[in-house]
Design a protein around this motif. Structure first.
Motif, PDB file in Angstrom:
ATOM      1  N   LEU A 157      -2.173 -14.406  -5.906  1.00 17.80           N
ATOM      2  CA  LEU A 157      -1.246 -13.521  -5.186  1.00 17.80           C
ATOM      3  C   LEU A 157      -0.397 -12.715  -6.164  1.00 17.80           C
ATOM      4  CD1 LEU A 157      -0.124 -15.788  -2.231  1.00 17.80           C
ATOM      5  CD2 LEU A 157      -1.915 -14.058  -2.306  1.00 17.80           C
ATOM      6  N   LEU A 159      -1.466 -11.567  -8.954  1.00 18.57           N
ATOM      7  CA  LEU A 159      -2.303 -10.440  -9.384  1.00 18.57           C
ATOM      8  C   LEU A 159      -2.385  -9.350  -8.334  1.00 18.57           C
ATOM      9  CD1 LEU A 159      -5.161 -12.257 -11.203  1.00 18.57           C
ATOM     10  CD2 LEU A 159      -3.681 -10.487 -12.121  1.00 18.57           C
ATOM     11  N   ILE A 160      -2.525  -9.748  -7.067  1.00 23.86           N
ATOM     12  CA  ILE A 160      -2.605  -8.744  -6.001  1.00 23.86           C
ATOM     13  C   ILE A 160      -1.281  -7.983  -5.943  1.00 23.86           C
ATOM     14  CG2 ILE A 160      -2.912  -8.382  -3.529  1.00 23.86           C
ATOM     15  CD1 ILE A 160      -4.721 -10.821  -3.490  1.00 23.86           C
ATOM     16  N   THR A 161      -0.167  -8.725  -6.064  1.00 22.00           N
ATOM     17  CA  THR A 161       1.146  -8.069  -6.108  1.00 22.00           C
ATOM     18  C   THR A 161       1.200  -7.065  -7.257  1.00 22.00           C
ATOM     19  OG1 THR A 161       2.219 -10.041  -5.245  1.00 22.00           O
ATOM     20  CG2 THR A 161       3.619  -8.463  -6.390  1.00 22.00           C
ATOM     21  N   ILE A 164      -0.627  -3.997  -6.229  1.00 23.23           N
ATOM     22  CA  ILE A 164       0.129  -3.265  -5.206  1.00 23.23           C
ATOM     23  C   ILE A 164       1.293  -2.515  -5.874  1.00 23.23           C
ATOM     24  CG2 ILE A 164       1.633  -3.527  -3.189  1.00 23.23           C
ATOM     25  CD1 ILE A 164      -0.113  -5.888  -2.320  1.00 23.23           C
ATOM     26  N   GLY A 165       1.987  -3.205  -6.791  1.00 17.94           N
ATOM     27  CA  GLY A 165       3.096  -2.568  -7.502  1.00 17.94           C
ATOM     28  C   GLY A 165       2.649  -1.320  -8.241  1.00 17.94           C
TER      29      GLY A 165
ATOM     30  N   THR B 113       7.038  -5.832  -2.212  1.00 18.26           N
ATOM     31  CA  THR B 113       6.882  -5.129  -3.487  1.00 18.26           C
ATOM     32  C   THR B 113       7.526  -3.747  -3.423  1.00 18.26           C
ATOM     33  OG1 THR B 113       4.825  -6.331  -3.838  1.00 18.26           O
ATOM     34  CG2 THR B 113       5.224  -4.460  -5.265  1.00 18.26           C
ATOM     35  N   ILE B 117      10.755  -2.488  -5.722  1.00 18.37           N
ATOM     36  CA  ILE B 117      10.731  -1.289  -6.573  1.00 18.37           C
ATOM     37  C   ILE B 117      11.923  -0.390  -6.237  1.00 18.37           C
ATOM     38  CG2 ILE B 117       9.448   0.826  -7.133  1.00 18.37           C
ATOM     39  CD1 ILE B 117       6.865  -0.790  -6.619  1.00 18.37           C
TER      40      ILE B 117
END
Lengths: 236, 139
Positions: A157, A159-161, A164-165, B113, B117
């Motif tokens: 998760l 890595l997926i975050t 997405i970031g 996320t 940000i």
């Protein structure tokens, strides 16, 4: 058949597969103009998972070879001190706002993820694995273990975050009119840990250095903050 | 690189090959020191992060980055993204949970996320701007 069994059991092959896949997906990504939607990490791990499933290889077997790459995360984390030192003057001048931004970002990341997942009835194991999602993998694994989540799910998760970031950040920077390299890098480090930091290096060395700083600060702060937050929200 | 003299952190060797090796050794030693401190104090922070802080303190005391350390460090950081692939492939061991909670997971990750940000950038941006103006006034 026997040959294949012998062949895949060799850790070296999985090391070669990992590096080759990554080189190919990086090249492909550059050809497409560097879109984070097809981030080389995400495309590589999807391709490798498919390949492992097709050949009936277990993750443990794969990791016997891939661990030699995984191991380099340690020295690479230590190496972040070099770009940090290069931009130390800048960091010193902004220390207080950096600390405030890091704490606010880390609390936002964990609390909002927990609240959304809780509202959608995710299981407790999932919740506790989501909580450290904005933190660099080695720290997230430690946190998930302590809280009672699944460490390997947590690292996935994370890595997926990260991806997405990297997808969201450029668009959000445009909307909010953020142009400063240090701000861009630091924000990527807080929200998307090492992958954000790796992406920030594409804005420049200073952005990368601030990303690395953010990643370290967010990781350390989250490790202390999360147990409190989880009990505050009454999870687990 | 003939004629390149390097001092401190034990990298006086004349040969660039040996220097890079020493630089890599320095990274490992700082990581090891970080791991030892974490175990000794029982901190929930990973060893490499403590190692990074220790190395930063070392570099501040020394006042510069020795070339032998810079070369392997920048090489590692250039390929940072590759290093996440092995851990990421571990997702394949959690297909069951992912299938059950995928919508909650995906929404939670995207929403939080984006919020992170926005919050971080908005807090930091005013002080970065102020710093820019200060620098321009000085020059």
């Amino acid at each position: 058949m026997e040959f294949w069994v012998f062949f895949t059991a060799k850790p070296l092959m999985w090391l070669i597969v990992t590096i080759m896949t990554f080189i190919a997906t990086s090249w492909f990504n550059r050809r497409l103009g560097g879109t984070p939607l097809l981030h080389p990490v995400l495309v590589s791990l999807s391709l490798i998972i498919v390949f492992l499933l097709l050949t009936g290889t277990s993750y443990e077997t794969y990791f016997e070879g891939a661990q030699f790459i995984h191991f380099l995360l340690g020295p690479a984390t230590v190496a972040l001190a070099v770009p940090l030192f290069d931009h130390f003057e800048r960091v010193k001048k902004m220390l207080l706002p950096l600390i405030v931004a890091c704490m606010a970002g880390a609390i936002t990341a964990a609390a909002s993820a927990l609240l959304v997942a809780q509202a959608l009835d995710a299981s407790v194991g999932t919740l506790l694995s989501i909580a450290p999602k904005s933190v660099t993998s080695p720290i997230a694994i430690g946190i998930a273990e302590k809280l009672g989540g699944y460490p390997s799910l947590a690292s996935g998760l994370v890595l997926i975050t990260g991806a997405i970031g990297c997808v969201l950040a450029p668009a959000i920077y445009r909307i909010l009119n953020i142009t400063d390299e240090a701000v861009k890098g630091f924000t990527l480090g807080v929200s998307a840990h090492g992958m954000g930091t790796a992406y920030a290096f594409e804005y420049g060395l200073m952005a990368g250095a601030f990303g690395g700083l953010a990643m370290g600060m967010t990781g350390a702060f989250t490790a202390f903050m999360l147990p409190l937050l989880v009990s505050l929200l009454g999870i687990g | 690189m003939p004629g390149l003299k390097l001092y401190g952190f034990g990298c006086e060797s004349e040969y660039v090959g040996a220097n890079v090796l020493i630089g890599f050794l320095i990274l490992l030693i700082f990581q090891f020191a970080g791991e030892l401190i974490v175990i000794a104090i029982g901190m929930p922070v990973p060893g490499p992060v403590v190692g990074m802080v220790l190395l930063l303190i070392g570099l501040i005391l020394k006042g510069e980055v020795p070339e032998c350390l810079r070369i392997p460090s920048e090489a590692l950081l250039k390929h940072l993204a590759l290093l996440f692939v092995p851990a990421g492939v571990g997702l394949m061991t959690h297909f069951g949970l992912l299938k059950q909670d995928w919508l909650a997971i995906l929404l939670a990750l995207i929403v939080s996320t984006a919020l992170t940000i926005v919050v971080t950038a908005l807090i930091l941006n005013p002080s970065a701007k102020k710093l820019h103006n200060l620098n321009q006034d000085n020059s």
